[in-house]
Design a protein around this motif. Structure first.
Motif, PDB file in Angstrom:
ATOM      1  N   MET A 117       0.834  -1.203   0.000  1.00 31.74           N
ATOM      2  CA  MET A 117       0.000   0.000   0.000  1.00 31.74           C
ATOM      3  C   MET A 117       0.870   1.254   0.000  1.00 31.74           C
ATOM      4  SD  MET A 117      -3.050   1.012   2.675  1.00 31.74           S
ATOM      5  CE  MET A 117      -1.971   0.770   4.105  1.00 31.74           C
ATOM      6  N   PHE A 118       1.905   1.266   0.829  1.00 32.66           N
ATOM      7  CA  PHE A 118       2.817   2.406   0.857  1.00 32.66           C
ATOM      8  C   PHE A 118       3.568   2.545  -0.466  1.00 32.66           C
ATOM      9  CE2 PHE A 118       2.066   2.575   5.365  1.00 32.66           C
ATOM     10  CZ  PHE A 118       2.375   3.883   5.725  1.00 32.66           C
ATOM     11  N   ALA A 119       3.883   1.426  -1.110  1.00 32.92           N
ATOM     12  CA  ALA A 119       4.569   1.477  -2.403  1.00 32.92           C
ATOM     13  C   ALA A 119       3.704   2.163  -3.454  1.00 32.92           C
ATOM     14  CB  ALA A 119       4.939   0.064  -2.853  1.00 32.92           C
ATOM     15  N   VAL A 120       2.407   1.925  -3.415  1.00 35.99           N
ATOM     16  CA  VAL A 120       1.487   2.558  -4.361  1.00 35.99           C
ATOM     17  C   VAL A 120       1.381   4.055  -4.094  1.00 35.99           C
ATOM     18  CG1 VAL A 120      -0.908   2.685  -5.142  1.00 35.99           C
ATOM     19  CG2 VAL A 120       0.167   0.453  -4.773  1.00 35.99           C
ATOM     20  N   VAL A 121       1.158   4.446  -2.848  1.00 37.99           N
ATOM     21  CA  VAL A 121       0.990   5.876  -2.556  1.00 37.99           C
ATOM     22  C   VAL A 121       2.305   6.626  -2.785  1.00 37.99           C
ATOM     23  CG1 VAL A 121      -0.909   5.491  -0.945  1.00 37.99           C
ATOM     24  CG2 VAL A 121       1.427   5.630  -0.062  1.00 37.99           C
ATOM     25  N   ARG A 122       3.436   5.952  -2.621  1.00 41.99           N
ATOM     26  CA  ARG A 122       4.722   6.589  -2.939  1.00 41.99           C
ATOM     27  C   ARG A 122       4.757   7.018  -4.398  1.00 41.99           C
ATOM     28  NH1 ARG A 122       9.247   4.500  -5.373  1.00 41.99           N
ATOM     29  NH2 ARG A 122      11.185   5.687  -5.021  1.00 41.99           N
ATOM     30  N   LYS A 123       4.297   6.156  -5.275  1.00 43.15           N
ATOM     31  CA  LYS A 123       4.277   6.495  -6.698  1.00 43.15           C
ATOM     32  C   LYS A 123       3.299   7.643  -6.963  1.00 43.15           C
ATOM     33  CE  LYS A 123       5.895   2.134  -8.652  1.00 43.15           C
ATOM     34  NZ  LYS A 123       7.087   2.764  -9.263  1.00 43.15           N
ATOM     35  N   PHE A 148       8.702   3.909   9.540  1.00 45.84           N
ATOM     36  CA  PHE A 148       9.279   2.669   9.054  1.00 45.84           C
ATOM     37  C   PHE A 148       8.832   2.322   7.630  1.00 45.84           C
ATOM     38  CE2 PHE A 148       8.956  -1.941   8.470  1.00 45.84           C
ATOM     39  CZ  PHE A 148      10.288  -2.294   8.578  1.00 45.84           C
ATOM     40  N   PHE A 149       7.536   2.298   7.374  1.00 45.93           N
ATOM     41  CA  PHE A 149       7.054   1.878   6.057  1.00 45.93           C
ATOM     42  C   PHE A 149       7.416   2.869   4.952  1.00 45.93           C
ATOM     43  CE2 PHE A 149       4.373  -1.039   8.531  1.00 45.93           C
ATOM     44  CZ  PHE A 149       4.560  -2.197   7.788  1.00 45.93           C
ATOM     45  N   PRO A 150       7.299   4.192   5.173  1.00 37.96           N
ATOM     46  CA  PRO A 150       7.768   5.114   4.123  1.00 37.96           C
ATOM     47  C   PRO A 150       9.225   4.901   3.754  1.00 37.96           C
ATOM     48  CG  PRO A 150       6.408   6.296   5.696  1.00 37.96           C
ATOM     49  CD  PRO A 150       6.631   4.921   6.260  1.00 37.96           C
ATOM     50  N   ILE A 151      10.077   4.659   4.751  1.00 40.19           N
ATOM     51  CA  ILE A 151      11.493   4.438   4.484  1.00 40.19           C
ATOM     52  C   ILE A 151      11.709   3.073   3.828  1.00 40.19           C
ATOM     53  CG2 ILE A 151      13.725   4.046   5.611  1.00 40.19           C
ATOM     54  CD1 ILE A 151      12.941   6.241   7.599  1.00 40.19           C
ATOM     55  N   PHE A 152      10.952   2.088   4.255  1.00 37.20           N
ATOM     56  CA  PHE A 152      11.100   0.738   3.707  1.00 37.20           C
ATOM     57  C   PHE A 152      10.830   0.706   2.207  1.00 37.20           C
ATOM     58  CE2 PHE A 152       9.605  -3.513   2.621  1.00 37.20           C
ATOM     59  CZ  PHE A 152      10.595  -4.305   3.179  1.00 37.20           C
TER      60      PHE A 152
END
Length: 206
Positions: free
Chosen positions: A45-51, A126-130
Motif C-alpha cells: 500500500m505504501f509502495a502505491v501511494v509513494r508512486k 518505518f514503512f515510508p522508508i522501507f
C-alpha cells in the motif's frame, strides 16, 4: 460549469483510487491469514501511494500492489515481526516493573515509557522508508529514528493529524475506515516522510 465538472471528476477518481487501494490492503491482509499478510499488504500500500506522491498517478494499482506484495513478502515479515516482538517485550517489561512495590522499579518504568516514545517514532516512519530506500535490515530502524528525531515538528504533526483523523472518523462514520482508513493514513505518512528524503538520499549516495 466545465471546471466544476472536471474538478468533481478528479475528486471522484481519487476517492475511487483510495477506496480500491484500501480494499486491496484488507483483502491481501486476509489472503495472508492476517499474520503473514498484514505487513506485506501494508508495505505494498505504501509502495502505491509513494508512486502517487512522486507524480505517477496513472499507474496500474493492482499490478503495482501485487508486485510489491510478492517481492517484499519474506523480508517485511521477518523484519516487521522482529520490531513487533520488541514492542511486545517492552510492554511485558513495563507491566512487570509497574507490579513491583519498590520505588526503584516504579522509576525504572518511566525509562521504558521513554523507549516506547522511540519505538512509536520508528513505527511512524518505518514503512515510508522501507518502500523508498534499499537498505540493510537494521538500517530501516536506524533511519526511521534519525528522521523522526531530527524533524520533531513533522513527527508531531504527522502523529497528530493521523490520530485526529482516525478518531474523528471512528466517532462519526466508522464505516469509512474500511474504505479509506489505511490508504489515507499511508498517504499522509508517506507525504510527510518524503519531505525529508532528498537530504538522506544524498547521504546514501555518498
Amino acid at each position: 460549469m466545465n471546471g466544476f465538472v472536471a474538478g468533481y471528476y478528479r475528486f471522484a477518481v481519487w476517492v475511487t483510487r483510495f477506496a480500491y487501494l484500501n480494499i486491496l490492503w484488507v483483502l491481501f491482509s486476509l489472503f495472508g491469514l492476517v499474520f503473514f499478510g498484514l505487513l506485506p499488504a501494508t508495505s505494498a500500500m505504501f509502495a502505491v501511494v509513494r508512486k502517487w506522491i512522486n507524480g505517477e498517478t496513472d499507474i496500474p494499482i493492482f499490478q503495482t500492489f501485487w508486485k510489491s506484495y510478492r517481492k517484499e513478502f519474506i523480508k517485511i515479515n521477518l523484519l516487521g515481526y522482529l520490531i513487533i516482538l520488541i514492542g511486545y517485550l517492552l510492554t511485558i517489561e513495563f507491566q512487570i516493573l509497574r507490579t513491583q512495590e519498590h520505588i526503584a522499579y516504579f522509576f525504572a518504568s518511566f525509562g521504558v515509557i521513554g523507549l516506547f516514545f522511540i519505538y512509536f517514532i520508528v513505527l511512524l516512519y518505518f514503512f515510508p522508508i522501507f518502500v523508498h530506500f534499499n537498505l540493510k535490515p537494521f538500517q530501516y530502524v536506524k533511519w526511521s529514528l534519525v528522521i523522526g528525531v531530527s524533524h520533531p515538528i513533522l513527527t508531531i504533526f504527522l502523529l497528530g493529524v493521523v490520530l485526529a483523523l482516525l478518531y474523528v472518523t471512528f466517532m462519526t462514520i466508522p464505516a469509512l475506515l474500511f474504505f479509506f482508513g489505511g490508504s489515507i493514513t499511508a498517504y499522509i505518512l508517506m507525504w510527510g516522510a518524503s519531505q525529508t528524503f532528498s537530504k538522506y538520499e544524498e547521504q546514501q549516495a555518498s
